[in-house]
Design an enzyme around this catalytic site. Structure first.
Site, PDB file in Angstrom:
ATOM      1  N   PHE A   1    -116.298 -28.107 -61.349  1.00  0.00           N
ATOM      2  CA  PHE A   1    -115.057 -28.137 -61.896  1.00  0.00           C
ATOM      3  C   PHE A   1    -114.565 -26.750 -61.900  1.00  0.00           C
ATOM      4  O   PHE A   1    -115.005 -25.826 -61.404  1.00  0.00           O
ATOM      5  CB  PHE A   1    -115.217 -28.385 -63.474  1.00  0.00           C
ATOM      6  CG  PHE A   1    -115.888 -27.511 -64.141  1.00  0.00           C
ATOM      7  CD1 PHE A   1    -115.525 -26.412 -65.001  1.00  0.00           C
ATOM      8  CD2 PHE A   1    -117.360 -27.456 -64.141  1.00  0.00           C
ATOM      9  CE1 PHE A   1    -116.343 -25.617 -65.663  1.00  0.00           C
ATOM     10  CE2 PHE A   1    -118.202 -26.430 -65.088  1.00  0.00           C
ATOM     11  CZ  PHE A   1    -117.574 -25.671 -65.656  1.00  0.00           C
ATOM     12  N   GLY A   2    -113.280 -26.759 -62.222  1.00  0.00           N
ATOM     13  CA  GLY A   2    -112.649 -25.406 -61.937  1.00  0.00           C
ATOM     14  C   GLY A   2    -112.197 -24.825 -60.716  1.00  0.00           C
ATOM     15  O   GLY A   2    -111.752 -25.754 -60.067  1.00  0.00           O
TER      16      GLY A   2
ATOM     17  N   HIS B   1    -123.649 -18.186 -61.421  1.00  0.00           N
ATOM     18  CA  HIS B   1    -123.488 -17.424 -62.589  1.00  0.00           C
ATOM     19  C   HIS B   1    -123.968 -17.840 -63.833  1.00  0.00           C
ATOM     20  O   HIS B   1    -124.682 -17.103 -64.656  1.00  0.00           O
ATOM     21  CB  HIS B   1    -122.095 -16.673 -62.828  1.00  0.00           C
ATOM     22  CG  HIS B   1    -121.083 -17.896 -62.830  1.00  0.00           C
ATOM     23  ND1 HIS B   1    -120.995 -19.211 -62.071  1.00  0.00           N
ATOM     24  CD2 HIS B   1    -120.172 -18.340 -63.671  1.00  0.00           C
ATOM     25  CE1 HIS B   1    -119.957 -19.832 -62.093  1.00  0.00           C
ATOM     26  NE2 HIS B   1    -119.498 -19.345 -63.508  1.00  0.00           N
TER      27      HIS B   1
ATOM     28  N   THR C   1    -118.613 -23.951 -78.374  1.00  0.00           N
ATOM     29  CA  THR C   1    -117.662 -24.381 -77.144  1.00  0.00           C
ATOM     30  C   THR C   1    -116.970 -25.643 -77.538  1.00  0.00           C
ATOM     31  O   THR C   1    -117.664 -26.457 -78.134  1.00  0.00           O
ATOM     32  CB  THR C   1    -118.164 -24.318 -75.666  1.00  0.00           C
ATOM     33  OG1 THR C   1    -117.263 -24.502 -74.837  1.00  0.00           O
ATOM     34  CG2 THR C   1    -119.077 -25.255 -75.710  1.00  0.00           C
TER      35      THR C   1
ATOM     36  N   ASN D   1    -115.814 -27.327 -74.282  1.00  0.00           N
ATOM     37  CA  ASN D   1    -115.669 -27.462 -72.779  1.00  0.00           C
ATOM     38  C   ASN D   1    -116.760 -28.481 -72.454  1.00  0.00           C
ATOM     39  O   ASN D   1    -118.003 -27.768 -72.367  1.00  0.00           O
ATOM     40  CB  ASN D   1    -115.762 -26.114 -72.064  1.00  0.00           C
ATOM     41  CG  ASN D   1    -115.132 -26.285 -70.664  1.00  0.00           C
ATOM     42  OD1 ASN D   1    -116.012 -27.355 -69.926  1.00  0.00           O
ATOM     43  ND2 ASN D   1    -114.442 -25.424 -70.188  1.00  0.00           N
ATOM     44  N   GLU D   2    -116.329 -29.567 -72.197  1.00  0.00           N
ATOM     45  CA  GLU D   2    -117.307 -30.556 -71.699  1.00  0.00           C
ATOM     46  C   GLU D   2    -118.178 -30.274 -70.680  1.00  0.00           C
ATOM     47  O   GLU D   2    -119.409 -30.692 -70.442  1.00  0.00           O
ATOM     48  CB  GLU D   2    -116.701 -32.135 -71.456  1.00  0.00           C
ATOM     49  CG  GLU D   2    -116.420 -32.721 -72.682  1.00  0.00           C
ATOM     50  CD  GLU D   2    -117.553 -33.065 -73.916  1.00  0.00           C
ATOM     51  OE1 GLU D   2    -118.609 -33.411 -73.180  1.00  0.00           O
ATOM     52  OE2 GLU D   2    -117.115 -33.072 -74.894  1.00  0.00           O
ATOM     53  N   ASN D   3    -117.511 -29.661 -69.551  1.00  0.00           N
ATOM     54  CA  ASN D   3    -118.161 -29.474 -68.344  1.00  0.00           C
ATOM     55  C   ASN D   3    -119.176 -28.260 -68.387  1.00  0.00           C
ATOM     56  O   ASN D   3    -120.410 -28.422 -67.960  1.00  0.00           O
ATOM     57  CB  ASN D   3    -117.090 -28.926 -67.422  1.00  0.00           C
ATOM     58  CG  ASN D   3    -116.228 -29.893 -66.898  1.00  0.00           C
ATOM     59  OD1 ASN D   3    -116.815 -30.901 -66.325  1.00  0.00           O
ATOM     60  ND2 ASN D   3    -115.171 -29.810 -66.937  1.00  0.00           N
ATOM     61  N   LYS D   4    -118.751 -27.472 -69.379  1.00  0.00           N
ATOM     62  CA  LYS D   4    -119.872 -26.283 -69.813  1.00  0.00           C
ATOM     63  C   LYS D   4    -120.999 -26.753 -70.434  1.00  0.00           C
ATOM     64  O   LYS D   4    -122.138 -26.514 -70.157  1.00  0.00           O
ATOM     65  CB  LYS D   4    -119.287 -25.056 -70.501  1.00  0.00           C
ATOM     66  CG  LYS D   4    -118.281 -24.196 -70.014  1.00  0.00           C
ATOM     67  CD  LYS D   4    -117.800 -23.308 -70.466  1.00  0.00           C
ATOM     68  CE  LYS D   4    -116.845 -22.239 -69.964  1.00  0.00           C
ATOM     69  NZ  LYS D   4    -116.291 -20.905 -70.441  1.00  0.00           N
TER      70      LYS D   4
ATOM     71  N   ASP E   1    -118.487 -16.975 -71.915  1.00  0.00           N
ATOM     72  CA  ASP E   1    -117.151 -16.741 -71.451  1.00  0.00           C
ATOM     73  C   ASP E   1    -117.630 -16.298 -69.966  1.00  0.00           C
ATOM     74  O   ASP E   1    -118.584 -15.686 -69.623  1.00  0.00           O
ATOM     75  CB  ASP E   1    -116.333 -15.652 -71.782  1.00  0.00           C
ATOM     76  CG  ASP E   1    -115.194 -15.585 -71.724  1.00  0.00           C
ATOM     77  OD1 ASP E   1    -114.563 -16.952 -71.605  1.00  0.00           O
ATOM     78  OD2 ASP E   1    -114.391 -14.794 -71.429  1.00  0.00           O
TER      79      ASP E   1
END
Length: 201
Positions: free
Chosen positions: A155-156, A182, A8, A10-13, A68
């Site tokens: 986020f998101g 999740h 990944t 994605n910094e938030n993940k 994902d």
């Protein structure tokens, strides 16, 4: 020291996962400039796609995993689903800010009484010897009637998702969120597996 590669950028993940996979002697490495098109039709297909791509880049001899996740809303035929990250371009053919994407969902849900929704996270792990395993986590809730208008976490779509306790995910600290989300559920399963398989504990 055991090494594990995360497919990944994605910094938030990355921040959420590092918080959950807080295992001594585990070196979590995130590749730079990793960009794979998500062409799968399910979350599982997309997470495996990412893991396989990174596995090949690393000459098929490193422990890797892909992830994902997305938001599925009953009244919208489980959209945004696998298009969660790019729902703006999928729906409107243009890029929107996070707040604008959240507002798009609220607009689509304007006259809907059924506001049930869930977040899902799917992890695909490939061991250095080629074994493939899958881990999944789901949190059920509903879509809020409005955006958070205060400074918040997350986020998101966190700021429009209400948990069963009627709290928005964006109202929770990272630690609180990871206990029920999740991603938290899926990665806790993954963590237990890693402790057993890589560290024999």
């Amino acid at each position: 020291m055991k090494t594990l590669f995360f497919a990944t950028t994605n910094e938030n993940k990355i921040n959420e996962v590092k918080n959950i996979l807080d295992i001594p002697n585990l070196n979590l490495i995130v590749p730079q400039n990793f960009n794979i098109k998500e062409t799968g039709k399910t979350f599982k297909e997309n997470s495996l796609l990412k893991a396989k791509a990174l596995f090949e880049i690393l000459n098929n001899n490193q422990n890797v995993f892909g992830e994902d996740s997305g938001l599925c809303i009953e009244a919208l035929n489980l959209e945004p689903g696998i298009y969660s990250k790019r729902y703006d371009t999928y729906k409107l053919c243009k890029k929107l800010s996070t707040n604008e994407k959240n507002q798009l969902i609220l607009d689509l849900m304007k006259n809907e009484k059924n506001r049930k929704a869930y977040f899902i996270c799917n992890i695909s792990y490939i061991s250095k010897n080629g074994q493939i395993l899958n881990f999944e986590g789901i949190i059920k809730g509903k879509i809020a009637l409005s955006l958070n208008d205060k400074k918040n976490y997350g986020f998101g779509y966190d700021s429009i998702f209400l948990t069963k306790n009627n709290k928005k995910l964006s109202d929770l600290t990272l630690e609180e969120k990871n206990k029920i989300s999740h991603r938290g559920i899926a990665f806790l399963k993954f963590k237990k597996f890693l402790l057993k398989s890589l560290f024999n504990s």
